[in-house]
Design a protein around this motif. Structure first.
Motif, PDB file in Angstrom:
ATOM      1  N   LYS A   1     183.294  63.430 -49.980  1.00  0.00           N
ATOM      2  CA  LYS A   1     183.568  62.458 -48.926  1.00  0.00           C
ATOM      3  C   LYS A   1     184.698  61.505 -49.340  1.00  0.00           C
ATOM      4  O   LYS A   1     185.554  61.149 -48.533  1.00  0.00           O
ATOM      5  CB  LYS A   1     182.300  61.656 -48.604  1.00  0.00           C
TER       6      LYS A   1
ATOM      7  N   LEU B   1     188.056  63.158 -48.894  1.00  0.00           N
ATOM      8  CA  LEU B   1     188.487  63.152 -47.489  1.00  0.00           C
ATOM      9  C   LEU B   1     188.993  61.770 -47.088  1.00  0.00           C
ATOM     10  O   LEU B   1     190.021  61.630 -46.417  1.00  0.00           O
ATOM     11  CB  LEU B   1     187.323  63.559 -46.585  1.00  0.00           C
TER      12      LEU B   1
ATOM     13  N   ALA C   1     192.529  68.903 -35.405  1.00  0.00           N
ATOM     14  CA  ALA C   1     191.270  68.641 -36.109  1.00  0.00           C
ATOM     15  C   ALA C   1     190.116  68.465 -35.129  1.00  0.00           C
ATOM     16  O   ALA C   1     188.976  68.867 -35.412  1.00  0.00           O
ATOM     17  CB  ALA C   1     191.418  67.402 -36.991  1.00  0.00           C
TER      18      ALA C   1
ATOM     19  N   SER D   1     184.411  63.328 -40.916  1.00  0.00           N
ATOM     20  CA  SER D   1     185.773  63.747 -40.617  1.00  0.00           C
ATOM     21  C   SER D   1     186.246  63.178 -39.284  1.00  0.00           C
ATOM     22  O   SER D   1     187.371  62.703 -39.156  1.00  0.00           O
ATOM     23  CB  SER D   1     185.863  65.277 -40.598  1.00  0.00           C
TER      24      SER D   1
ATOM     25  N   HIS E   1     189.479  60.593 -38.621  1.00  0.00           N
ATOM     26  CA  HIS E   1     190.619  60.925 -37.764  1.00  0.00           C
ATOM     27  C   HIS E   1     190.787  59.911 -36.636  1.00  0.00           C
ATOM     28  O   HIS E   1     191.919  59.604 -36.236  1.00  0.00           O
ATOM     29  CB  HIS E   1     190.462  62.338 -37.210  1.00  0.00           C
TER      30      HIS E   1
ATOM     31  N   ASP F   1     182.561  67.642 -42.948  1.00  0.00           N
ATOM     32  CA  ASP F   1     183.314  68.474 -42.009  1.00  0.00           C
ATOM     33  C   ASP F   1     182.825  69.908 -42.150  1.00  0.00           C
ATOM     34  O   ASP F   1     181.854  70.179 -42.850  1.00  0.00           O
ATOM     35  CB  ASP F   1     184.824  68.365 -42.253  1.00  0.00           C
TER      36      ASP F   1
ATOM     37  N   ASP G   1     182.505  71.265 -45.691  1.00  0.00           N
ATOM     38  CA  ASP G   1     181.649  70.520 -46.602  1.00  0.00           C
ATOM     39  C   ASP G   1     180.854  71.497 -47.467  1.00  0.00           C
ATOM     40  O   ASP G   1     180.100  72.330 -46.950  1.00  0.00           O
ATOM     41  CB  ASP G   1     180.685  69.650 -45.782  1.00  0.00           C
TER      42      ASP G   1
END
Length: 569
Positions: A131, A134, A168, A179, A183, A271, A274
């Motif tokens: 995490k 990301l 995405a 995720s 974004h 996501d 993962d």
């Protein structure tokens, strides 16, 4: 031929054709296009490399993802936004340009260094480390876009951001997911208006991006926490002078909120990739995407050599010609032409311009011409017989001063010129001098030379009535620059002048001895202006150029120094 919506009816050739989808920013400057796939990929890549060069030093070499990487600093661009239609529409080209610009900012702001610092300083359990990786990836993209927003390049970064977020969004799993949160934050934090992140967040953005609704608004609190660091990235981080300091500041700021953020998202899936989210369906979808991307890479790999060779043909390589003209040919560095420039502000001193024009007028030839058969002016005795009829018995005497020598200015734009005050003064001198010369010889030209990627690059910086500039950078290969400039002069009856403006002696390449000898052999007058040179460089330049150099320490000295330089030896 692609037909325009407006058909020419006056018999003249159509200058521009309208193409559907050509409403992107790159349409304002990108004119060199082709319907042939390989040529179009090469032409767009050349344009992208020019744009990336505006980001700054060490921005890296750009290639399409899938092409062989020949240099460690290469930037690989995802080609999927532009594949399939040629010429590539401007709206798609904008996305590819934006991807490259963001990657260049990530490189110049040392994102790789931030990742290394994170690995050494932070120790997290594997399920939380994923995490954080990301989070770090999106946070650095947010920062790169914020840096891009300081200039017009931010418009391209925004187009790439929209495309990446939309791409995405198709892969988001059921909310809440980490995720998707990141974004949405990316879109809010990097907005060019810099106002959205200050407003309380409502979960309607989830509906806009992924077509789903959320009743409990799980993203509101974590979004407020993420937005709390945006102001610091915009102001405090930007105020730090050193790139290392900025890297450490960003990582510390990210780490300061991550533990609190983790408490909010600890049990959310990250996501579809993962490693702790086990699903056979997700694994199959990811594998299929990888296969599709591998097919695109294979296509570009087969085109790689042709794309690079097409790009290289645009640059004139003087290296072999220079080697043939010097004694110490083993010391000759690569020297080639360059067309990557930046617009320069006009920086002409009118008082200095008047004085320089006075000096040049003394060296120019006076040409006298007459306009005859006029209705007013001085009486022309040879046309008195027309007095009773037309009355056109007058003439006008015109005196025009013209330099009959071909004059080229060659400006040193290497690293020693990068100090802002010195470069500003250099720009004022060469722009004012060139403007004065251009009034007496419209064919005068001006070139700059610097070092980029172990190559001495020669760039013309005045075209179509506009001054341009290049970024001062690298070592000084004056010998190669002078010889390449002399080679590029057109042969003719006029005796050419090369006026070389520099602040120091050559410290790279073959040196200037053979360059001076070549200019004498070709009857080229080589004159050098030493600009704000320290005593050591004055001594070195005097030894190199002898009587062909004059030094300028103050602006008031310049007209007299230039007059001495032009006077016959």
């Amino acid at each position: 031929m692609i037909h325009s919506e407006i058909t020419s009816r006056d018999g003249k050739a159509q200058e521009r054709f309208l193409i559907a989808g050509e409403d992107g920013f790159s349409e304002y400057w990108r004119r060199d296009k082709s319907p042939v796939e390989i040529l179009e990929l090469a032409k767009l890549l050349r344009g992208i490399r020019k744009m990336v060069s505006q980001v700054g030093r060490n921005s890296g070499n750009v290639v399409w993802e899938g092409m062989p990487i020949t240099r460690s600093d290469s930037i690989e661009i995802d080609p999927s936004p532009i594949m399939g239609r040629y010429p590539i529409p401007a709206v798609q080209a904008d996305i590819a340009i934006g991807l490259a610009i963001r990657s260049a900012y990530l490189k110049t702001e040392w994102t790789g260094h931030v990742l290394k610092l994170a690995q050494t300083k932070l120790e997290l359990p594997p399920m939380y480390a994923y995490k954080f990786s990301l989070f770090l990836d999106i946070a650095e993209k947010v920062y790169a876009d914020l840096v891009a927003n300081r200039s017009i390049l931010g418009l391209y970064a925004a187009k790439a951001r929209e495309w990446e977020i939309a791409k995405a969004a198709k892969q988001f799993i059921s909310p809440p997911s980490f995720s998707e949160l990141l974004h949405i934050w990316w879109r809010i934090a990097a907005d060019a208006e810099q106002e959205t992140y200050k407003q309380p967040y409502e979960d309607r953005s989830v509906v806009e991006m992924a077509g789903r609704t959320s009743n409990n608004q799980p993203y509101t609190k974590p979004m407020a926490l993420l937005n709390s660091i945006v102001e610091d990235l915009i102001t405090h981080c930007a105020a730090l002078p050193g790139v290392t300091e900025r890297c450490e500041y960003r990582l510390n700021r990210y780490a300061s909120i991550f533990n609190e953020l983790l408490e909010m998202v600890k049990f959310w899936p990250a996501d579809r990739k993962d490693p702790f989210l086990l699903s056979a369906d997700f694994t199959e979808d990811v594998a299929q995407e990888d296969q599709e991307m591998d097919a695109v890479k294979a296509t570009l790999l087969s085109f790689a050599d042709e794309i690079e060779s097409t790009i290289e043909t645009k640059h004139v390589d003087f290296t072999e010609q220079v080697r043939l003209l010097v004694a110490n040919f083993g010391d000759v560095v690569r020297v080639e032409g360059n067309d990557i420039v930046m617009p320069a502000k006009k920086n002409v001193d009118n008082a200095l311009l008047y004085k320089l024009k006075t000096v040049l007028q003394l060296a120019a030839q006076r040409n006298i011409s007459f306009s005859r058969g006029l209705d007013s002016g001085r009486i022309d005795r040879t046309r008195l017989y027309r007095a009773p009829t037309t009355g056109s018995i007058f003439n006008l005497k015109k005196t025009k001063y013209e330099l009959h020598n071909d004059i080229v200015l060659l400006v040193d734009c290497t690293g020693s010129m990068s100090e802002p005050t010195k470069w500003s003064k250099a720009e004022l001198i060469y722009q004012t001098l060139y403007t004065a010369i251009h009034d007496y010889n419209a064919n005068a030209r001006i070139f700059a030379y610097n070092e980029r990627n172990e190559t001495c690059r020669i760039t013309e910086i005045y075209k179509q009535g506009q001054f341009f500039s290049v970024m001062p950078h690298g070592r000084t290969a004056s010998g190669e620059a002078i010889i390449a400039t002399a080679i590029s002069l057109k042969p003719g009856a006029r005796k050419p002048f090369i006026i070389h403006i520099t602040d120091g002696a050559s410290n790279w390449g073959c040196g200037v001895r053979d360059a001076i000898a070549y200019c004498r052999k070709k009857k080229i007058n080589l004159l050098t202006l030493g600009l704000e040179c320290d005593p050591m460089n004055k001594t070195a330049l005097s030894e190199e150029y002898g009587e062909m150099i004059q030094f300028v320490d103050t602006m008031e000295q310049f007209p007299n120094v230039f007059k001495k330089l032009l006077s016959p030896k």
